[in-house]
Design a protein around this motif. Structure first.
Motif, PDB file in Angstrom:
ATOM      1  N   ASP A  27      71.243 154.970  67.379  1.00 53.68           N
ATOM      2  CA  ASP A  27      69.826 154.750  67.412  1.00 53.68           C
ATOM      3  C   ASP A  27      68.864 155.618  68.421  1.00 53.68           C
ATOM      4  O   ASP A  27      68.077 155.171  68.830  1.00 53.68           O
ATOM      5  N   ASP A  28      69.353 156.987  68.171  1.00 46.83           N
ATOM      6  CA  ASP A  28      68.419 157.857  69.324  1.00 46.83           C
ATOM      7  C   ASP A  28      68.499 157.604  70.784  1.00 46.83           C
ATOM      8  O   ASP A  28      67.638 157.998  71.372  1.00 46.83           O
ATOM      9  N   CYS A  62      76.918 156.835  64.449  1.00 48.82           N
ATOM     10  CA  CYS A  62      76.657 157.592  65.582  1.00 48.82           C
ATOM     11  C   CYS A  62      76.437 158.835  65.197  1.00 48.82           C
ATOM     12  O   CYS A  62      76.932 159.320  64.147  1.00 48.82           O
ATOM     13  N   GLU A  63      75.871 159.784  66.125  1.00 49.47           N
ATOM     14  CA  GLU A  63      75.868 161.222  65.830  1.00 49.47           C
ATOM     15  C   GLU A  63      76.547 161.653  67.186  1.00 49.47           C
ATOM     16  O   GLU A  63      76.509 161.365  68.265  1.00 49.47           O
TER      17      GLU A  63
END
Length: 70
Positions: A27-28, A62-63
């Motif tokens: 979420d950034d 997620c990233e």
């Protein structure tokens, strides 16, 4: 300075083999940094940043980015 985003199984396999340090976002927001991949599957990436510091991250939520060496 661009960081390489890890997306494919090949990306994760390479990061695992090379013990690349990662930065994980959800979420950034940064939720983990300086960790390495210890294993992964199609849903979860398991990272470790210390002797007993294991985290389980959803691959879909997620990233994952490779951190540049200093």
């Amino acid at each position: 300075m661009a960081q390489r985003r890890l997306e494919s199984d090949q990306d994760f396999t390479e990061a695992l083999e090379r013990q690349v340090r990662l930065r994980v976002f959800k979420d950034d927001h940064v939720i983990d940094t300086g960790c390495v991949i210890v294993r992964f599957d199609d849903r979860t990436i398991v990272t470790q940043s210390g002797v007993s510091d294991i985290a389980y991250h959803s691959r879909a939520e997620c990233e994952f980015f490779e951190m540049k060496k200093r």
